[in-house]
Design a protein around this motif. Structure first.
Motif, PDB file in Angstrom:
ATOM      1  N   ILE A 149      15.887  -3.429  -1.217  1.00  0.00           N
ATOM      2  CA  ILE A 149      15.485  -4.754  -1.565  1.00  0.00           C
ATOM      3  C   ILE A 149      13.965  -4.777  -1.761  1.00  0.00           C
ATOM      4  CG2 ILE A 149      15.324  -6.692   0.093  1.00  0.00           C
ATOM      5  CD1 ILE A 149      17.861  -6.063   1.464  1.00  0.00           C
ATOM      6  N   LEU A 150      13.209  -3.738  -0.913  1.00  0.00           N
ATOM      7  CA  LEU A 150      11.846  -3.994  -1.169  1.00  0.00           C
ATOM      8  C   LEU A 150      11.414  -3.674  -2.455  1.00  0.00           C
ATOM      9  CD1 LEU A 150      10.361  -2.426   2.311  1.00  0.00           C
ATOM     10  CD2 LEU A 150      10.352  -4.755   1.377  1.00  0.00           C
ATOM     11  N   HIS A 151      12.354  -2.734  -3.326  1.00  0.00           N
ATOM     12  CA  HIS A 151      11.849  -2.145  -4.718  1.00  0.00           C
ATOM     13  C   HIS A 151      12.214  -3.554  -5.489  1.00  0.00           C
ATOM     14  CE1 HIS A 151      11.430   0.498  -7.666  1.00  0.00           C
ATOM     15  NE2 HIS A 151      12.745   0.411  -8.382  1.00  0.00           N
ATOM     16  N   MET A 152      13.460  -4.316  -5.285  1.00  0.00           N
ATOM     17  CA  MET A 152      13.634  -5.639  -5.950  1.00  0.00           C
ATOM     18  C   MET A 152      12.475  -6.420  -5.930  1.00  0.00           C
ATOM     19  SD  MET A 152      17.597  -6.117  -5.704  1.00  0.00           S
ATOM     20  CE  MET A 152      17.659  -6.553  -3.659  1.00  0.00           C
TER      21      MET A 152
ATOM     22  N   TYR B 101       9.815   6.450  -1.601  1.00  0.00           N
ATOM     23  CA  TYR B 101      10.080   6.118  -3.216  1.00  0.00           C
ATOM     24  C   TYR B 101       8.672   6.214  -3.599  1.00  0.00           C
ATOM     25  CZ  TYR B 101      10.828   3.789  -7.576  1.00  0.00           C
ATOM     26  OH  TYR B 101      10.825   3.591  -9.016  1.00  0.00           O
ATOM     27  N   LEU B 102       7.762   5.433  -2.872  1.00  0.00           N
ATOM     28  CA  LEU B 102       6.192   5.533  -3.249  1.00  0.00           C
ATOM     29  C   LEU B 102       5.544   6.928  -3.447  1.00  0.00           C
ATOM     30  CD1 LEU B 102       4.840   2.203  -1.380  1.00  0.00           C
ATOM     31  CD2 LEU B 102       5.726   2.360  -3.549  1.00  0.00           C
ATOM     32  N   TRP B 103       5.829   7.606  -2.583  1.00  0.00           N
ATOM     33  CA  TRP B 103       5.390   8.889  -2.736  1.00  0.00           C
ATOM     34  C   TRP B 103       5.812   9.736  -3.678  1.00  0.00           C
ATOM     35  CZ3 TRP B 103       1.399  12.147  -1.647  1.00  0.00           C
ATOM     36  CH2 TRP B 103       1.684  13.459  -1.698  1.00  0.00           C
ATOM     37  N   ASN B 104       7.276   9.780  -3.847  1.00  0.00           N
ATOM     38  CA  ASN B 104       7.920  10.460  -5.083  1.00  0.00           C
ATOM     39  C   ASN B 104       7.371   9.952  -6.356  1.00  0.00           C
ATOM     40  OD1 ASN B 104       9.977  12.510  -4.225  1.00  0.00           O
ATOM     41  ND2 ASN B 104      10.478  10.817  -2.717  1.00  0.00           N
ATOM     42  N   GLU B 105       7.108   8.524  -6.344  1.00  0.00           N
ATOM     43  CA  GLU B 105       6.615   8.050  -7.682  1.00  0.00           C
ATOM     44  C   GLU B 105       5.457   8.735  -8.179  1.00  0.00           C
ATOM     45  OE1 GLU B 105       6.589   3.771  -9.374  1.00  0.00           O
ATOM     46  OE2 GLU B 105       5.989   3.923  -7.398  1.00  0.00           O
ATOM     47  N   TYR B 106       4.610   8.645  -6.906  1.00  0.00           N
ATOM     48  CA  TYR B 106       3.132   9.256  -7.156  1.00  0.00           C
ATOM     49  C   TYR B 106       2.999  10.586  -7.591  1.00  0.00           C
ATOM     50  CZ  TYR B 106      -1.354  11.120  -5.415  1.00  0.00           C
ATOM     51  OH  TYR B 106      -2.526  11.607  -5.366  1.00  0.00           O
TER      52      TYR B 106
ATOM     53  N   THR C 245      14.042  -3.752  10.580  1.00  0.00           N
ATOM     54  CA  THR C 245      13.921  -3.503   9.169  1.00  0.00           C
ATOM     55  C   THR C 245      12.441  -3.658   8.675  1.00  0.00           C
ATOM     56  OG1 THR C 245      14.751  -3.698   6.808  1.00  0.00           O
ATOM     57  CG2 THR C 245      14.319  -5.968   8.341  1.00  0.00           C
ATOM     58  N   VAL C 246      11.621  -4.571   9.331  1.00  0.00           N
ATOM     59  CA  VAL C 246      10.350  -4.622   8.982  1.00  0.00           C
ATOM     60  C   VAL C 246       9.527  -3.260   9.447  1.00  0.00           C
ATOM     61  CG1 VAL C 246      10.199  -7.081   9.260  1.00  0.00           C
ATOM     62  CG2 VAL C 246       9.299  -5.645  10.887  1.00  0.00           C
ATOM     63  N   ASN C 247       9.973  -2.481  10.184  1.00  0.00           N
ATOM     64  CA  ASN C 247       9.408  -1.143  10.287  1.00  0.00           C
ATOM     65  C   ASN C 247      10.139   0.037   9.122  1.00  0.00           C
ATOM     66  OD1 ASN C 247       8.207  -2.122  12.571  1.00  0.00           O
ATOM     67  ND2 ASN C 247       9.292  -0.999  14.009  1.00  0.00           N
ATOM     68  N   GLU C 248      11.555  -0.272   9.620  1.00  0.00           N
ATOM     69  CA  GLU C 248      12.256   1.086   8.744  1.00  0.00           C
ATOM     70  C   GLU C 248      12.278   0.745   7.062  1.00  0.00           C
ATOM     71  OE1 GLU C 248      12.389   3.631   9.974  1.00  0.00           O
ATOM     72  OE2 GLU C 248      12.293   3.480  12.089  1.00  0.00           O
ATOM     73  N   SER C 249      12.491  -0.410   6.688  1.00  0.00           N
ATOM     74  CA  SER C 249      12.831  -0.401   5.311  1.00  0.00           C
ATOM     75  C   SER C 249      11.449  -0.115   4.527  1.00  0.00           C
ATOM     76  CB  SER C 249      13.260  -1.956   4.801  1.00  0.00           C
ATOM     77  OG  SER C 249      12.116  -2.900   5.211  1.00  0.00           O
ATOM     78  N   PHE C 250      10.126  -0.453   5.167  1.00  0.00           N
ATOM     79  CA  PHE C 250       9.077   0.013   4.537  1.00  0.00           C
ATOM     80  C   PHE C 250       8.919   1.721   4.548  1.00  0.00           C
ATOM     81  CE2 PHE C 250       8.015  -4.455   4.855  1.00  0.00           C
ATOM     82  CZ  PHE C 250       7.267  -4.664   3.765  1.00  0.00           C
ATOM     83  N   ALA C 251       9.112   1.963   5.649  1.00  0.00           N
ATOM     84  CA  ALA C 251       9.124   3.567   5.843  1.00  0.00           C
ATOM     85  C   ALA C 251      10.268   4.309   4.899  1.00  0.00           C
ATOM     86  CB  ALA C 251       9.480   4.059   7.278  1.00  0.00           C
ATOM     87  N   ASN C 252      11.442   3.550   4.835  1.00  0.00           N
ATOM     88  CA  ASN C 252      12.406   4.068   3.844  1.00  0.00           C
ATOM     89  C   ASN C 252      11.549   3.804   2.257  1.00  0.00           C
ATOM     90  OD1 ASN C 252      14.499   3.419   1.737  1.00  0.00           O
ATOM     91  ND2 ASN C 252      15.427   4.770   3.089  1.00  0.00           N
ATOM     92  N   TYR C 253      10.994   2.747   1.965  1.00  0.00           N
ATOM     93  CA  TYR C 253      10.481   2.726   0.589  1.00  0.00           C
ATOM     94  C   TYR C 253       9.258   3.563   0.343  1.00  0.00           C
ATOM     95  CZ  TYR C 253       9.448   0.483  -3.502  1.00  0.00           C
ATOM     96  OH  TYR C 253       9.187   0.315  -5.032  1.00  0.00           O
TER      97      TYR C 253
END
Length: 836
Positions: A424-427, A367-372, A356-364
């Motif tokens: 979880i990273l978003h929280m 979110y970051l790209w869409n937000e920007y 998850t320290v690879n994949e949760s960040f890639a998943n998040y």
């Protein structure tokens, strides 16, 4: 890696079908999975390879430089799957001395010439033949094949499929094409000499140092990666691709694309330089590699893969203008794989338990790209659909995010590691604040660059930056399972002018978390953020002038939780009008579905949603309404007609056309006729459906114009009977994702299920390679997300066996098509094996 996942609609077909209870995902006994012990440390890997297309094998030479990691040793043990080992020697400045070795069980044990100390390098030379088709290990639900090295149409016998070679290393399949220590906590530099027919281009990690012509129409390309990365990230790609060049600052950015799609390469991939720039600035860490290339591979075994500097995408990335004008459905994946070049490639999970320290960040990063790029509403929409997949997957509730016990290492490629991890990273971002959150990410990268890390190191970086103790957060979200399941109530005390809100957690182990609550007083919301303790019941008191008009729990949509409660249509309208956050507006809108036709306020909410600035909410409103209802038509019809012709988003236009079609009113015929000529696939297909709804006699005439590439599940569902009745062979591959589930559809919608069954029979009785492979592909995805359900497995197995029998009969009748039909038979056999 971006794992291919099913839509919520298809998941709904499976999870709502009346079958027996599901069991654990892997069906295998779980044991503790310790991080691999490092006895030897890889330093440099040099390969010289050429390809035997006829036999689908690779001839290789390897010079592997390594040392003892800590304790002195005179042995080195390498993973080497299904190979022929021809020679093993010690290479000392070009002088080879034979070494004793033992090769069995896919493990190559080499006895060195002496005991080597820590940091005392040695170079082992190995001459070998890689035989990927001999690999005995089976694929998983997440990664459906583990041959490591893939020859696509190697002999060129399939006219509609290009000849390609590509590799897939994750999780531990690089050792199917070169001997190595195939563990994520190893890192090595590399160079590869690839000899190929001169008509093909090549791609590998790092940069192309030189290229030289050989005899017999061959060419050797020399690729060099001078920074350390893990063996599972090694990559080779070969084929007839166009190379479209781009750049970020002085770093080359390249798109390897099948020549048919070359004109659309910039539409598909063109945001990549902007993504690199955005992520570099957001992380305060510039893109760390010498180049960035992306390539697609036919018959890819998952979604996409972040091979360092050389990302491989499945061929679903290949889209044409009719799809791209609606939406580049692969853009999130492009962002995901790029972000791995920091989280995954630069800093790599030390074990699959910590994936998850690879994949949760890639998943998040999605979110970051869409937000920007597209705004917070789009980012929140994207994450909501992701998290909902986890919430509605009953198998995943009991899985820890960091998982030290599992049946297969590939079991951890699931909705918990990815979708829940991103939520979880978003929280965590919301709790720490943006400045501390992104500074913590930067510290994690700089502290662990070109090394390995685990969740504890992630925690330490966030604690170091923020000064906050985060054990409470990591213990429940990373090293625990589940999520809050909340119901709530409230009572007003007129004397105190206070409302008491009670939060009940109904799951077994309570969580603690911050929670945003909006209290509506005289129609206006006031935001409160409270701390919910890890107790079954928490109460909070808020000042209010009267009995609140509405209490909105999780008003900012940040908490990853399953929340139940009921609201009146009037309250939902108030929430929709009073909320800035997408999820509160979306929940209010979707909540009135059952009130339409019963309460006029529900129609007012739809009217408000049609004017919402965020196009996804306009689409949701259009999909909820029924303009055959006079009250809805009176209040909404004129606005829907405007959207059908003028909305800036073609997906909204398409949804509006579909809404108008329900009226069967011929006055809308000009809108539908115009829509048939649209460049937008969605507008075109909805217009065709509308005309056929209004005048079924036109079905046959229009059936040849149907193009379901990239179509939504609802449109495919609508068009499936038409495609089947008219035997539109060009669209069989596109309906495959639905017909694959016909036994379950028959429970929910017998008429649609019957059409799906007929579609399945059409595919199985025809030589349609793509359609057949699409069926087995979508069933493989389903297996990973629905768990090991014996009754479901039995139903699917029987369906596949029936299909296999039809393909066998087809082969007897058409021996001239043996190459294609045998490939379909192989795909069906493999799928049957998966469902045993």
């Amino acid at each position: 890696m971006k794992k291919a996942i099913l839509s919520i609609a298809i998941l709904g077909i499976l999870f709502s079908t009346p079958v027996s209870a599901q069991t654990e995902t892997s069906g295998r006994e779980k044991v503790y999975r310790a991080t691999h012990t490092k006895i030897t440390e890889l330093k440099h890997t040099k390969l010289k390879v050429n390809f035997d297309y006829q036999n689908e094998q690779m001839n290789g030479e390897e010079w592997l430089t390594a040392s003892s990691y800590f304790y002195p040793s005179n042995e080195v043990t390498l993973d080497a799957k299904a190979m022929l080992i021809h020679e093993v020697a010690l290479d000392n400045n070009g002088k080879k001395s034979p070494l004793q070795y033992d090769y069995k069980g896919d493990v190559l044990k080499i006895t060195l010439d002496k005991v080597y100390q820590k940091n005392q390098d040695f170079t082992v030379y190995i001459k070998y033949t890689a035989r990927p088709n001999e690999v005995k290990q089976k694929g998983s639900e997440a990664i459906n094949d583990v041959k490591g090295l893939y020859f696509i149409n190697a002999q060129g016998k399939l006219p509609d499929i290009p000849t390609q070679i590509w590799t897939q290393g994750e999780t531990e399949s690089s050792s199917a094409w070169f001997p190595t220590i195939d563990k994520p906590n190893q890192k090595t530099t590399q160079e590869i000499y690839m000899t190929v027919p001169d008509k093909y281009v090549t791609l590998s990690n790092g940069v192309l140092k030189d290229s030289s012509k050989e005899t017999d129409g061959l060419r050797t390309d020399h690729w060099v990666m001078d920074k350390r990365h893990s063996p599972y990230l090694f990559f080779m790609g070969v084929g007839e691709y166009a190379i479209v060049k781009d750049k970020w600052k002085n770093i080359p950015v390249e798109y390897y694309i099948e020549k048919e799609y070359e004109p659309y390469a910039k539409q598909i991939y063109g945001n990549t330089p902007e993504m690199i720039d955005f992520f570099s600035k957001k992380l305060n860490y510039d893109f760390p590699w010498a180049k960035y290339a992306q390539i697609s591979g036919r018959d890819y075994v998952s979604g996409a893969m972040e091979n360092t500097t050389a990302t491989l995408h499945g061929s679903d990335i290949l889209q044409k203008p009719g799809q791209l004008v609606d939406e580049n459905k692969w853009e999130d994946t492009i962002a995901h794989e790029l972000f791995h070049h920091w989280f995954g490639d630069l800093v790599t999970a030390e074990s699959w338990s910590n994936l998850t320290v690879n994949e949760s960040f890639a998943n998040y990063s999605e979110y970051l790209w869409n937000e920007y790029k597209y705004g917070k509403d789009q980012a929140d929409y994207h994450q909501m659909t992701d998290v909902d997949m986890y919430i509605h997957s009953p198998n995943d509730f009991k899985k820890n995010l960091v998982r030290f016990t599992y049946g297969s290492r590939e079991d951890v490629f699931d909705l918990v590691t990815y979708q829940k991890g991103g939520g979880i990273l978003h929280m965590l971002r919301n709790y720490l604040g943006d400045e501390a959150f992104f500074a913590g990410m930067t510290d994690y990268l700089k502290t662990n660059e070109y090394q390995n890390a685990e969740a504890h190191q992630l925690r330490l970086s966030f604690e170091k930056v923020s000064g906050k103790d985060l054990n409470w957060f990591f213990n429940q979200w990373y090293f625990g399972s589940g999520n809050p399941k909340i119901d709530y109530s409230y009572t007003f005390e007129p004397v105190k002018k206070q409302v008491m809100v009670t939060i009940n957690q109904t799951q077994e182990l309570p969580f603690e978390f911050p929670l945003a609550i909006d209290v509506y007083d005289n129609g206006k919301p006031k935001r409160y953020t409270v701390w919910v303790n890890a107790e079954a019941k928490n109460t909070f008191n808020f000042e209010t002038s009267k009995n609140p008009d509405l209490i909105n729990i999780n008003a900012d949509g940040v908490l990853l939780a399953d929340i139940t409660g009921s609201k009146t249509p009037e309250q939902n309208l108030m929430q929709f009008m009073g909320s800035k956050e997408f999820k509160s507006r979306y929940n209010a809108l979707s909540d009135v579905k059952d009130q339409l036709g019963k309460n006029p306020t529900a129609i007012k909410l739809l009217a408000a949603a049609l004017k919402d600035p965020f196009f996804r909410l306009r689409i949701e409103a259009l999909q909820l309404m029924d303009l055959s209802n006079p009250d809805q038509m009176k209040m909404l019809g004129a606005e829907v007609e405007k959207l059908a012709g003028n909305d800036p988003k073609t997906l909204v236009q398409a949804a509006a056309i579909s809404a108008l079609a329900k009226t069967k009113d011929k006055k809308y015929s000009p809108i539908f006729e115009k829509g048939i000529g649209s460049i937008s696939n969605a507008v075109k297909i909805n217009s065709i459906a509308a005309i056929i709804d209004m005048d079924p006699s036109k079905e046959k005439m229009l059936s040849d114009k149907i193009d379901l590439d990239g179509a939504s599940d609802s449109i495919i569902e609508k068009m499936l009977p038409i495609v089947v009745r008219n035997k539109v062979t060009s669209q069989m591959a596109n309906i495959a994702q639905l017909v694959a589930f016909y036994p379950f559809l028959k429970f929910q919608n017998p008429e649609l299920g019957k059409a799906a069954e007929e579609g399945y029979k059409l595919i199985m009785t025809s030589d349609n390679l793509k359609a057949t492979e699409n069926i087995t592909k979508v069933l493989g995805q389903a297996k990973s997300q629905m768990g090991n359900n014996p009754q479901v497995n039995m139903m699917i197995s029987q369906m596949l066996k029936d299909g296999l029998n039809k393909k066998m009969d087809l082969l007897k009748q058409n021996p001239q098509n043996a190459e294609s039909i045998n490939r379909q038979i192989d795909a069906l056999n493999k799928s049957i094996e998966n469902f045993k």
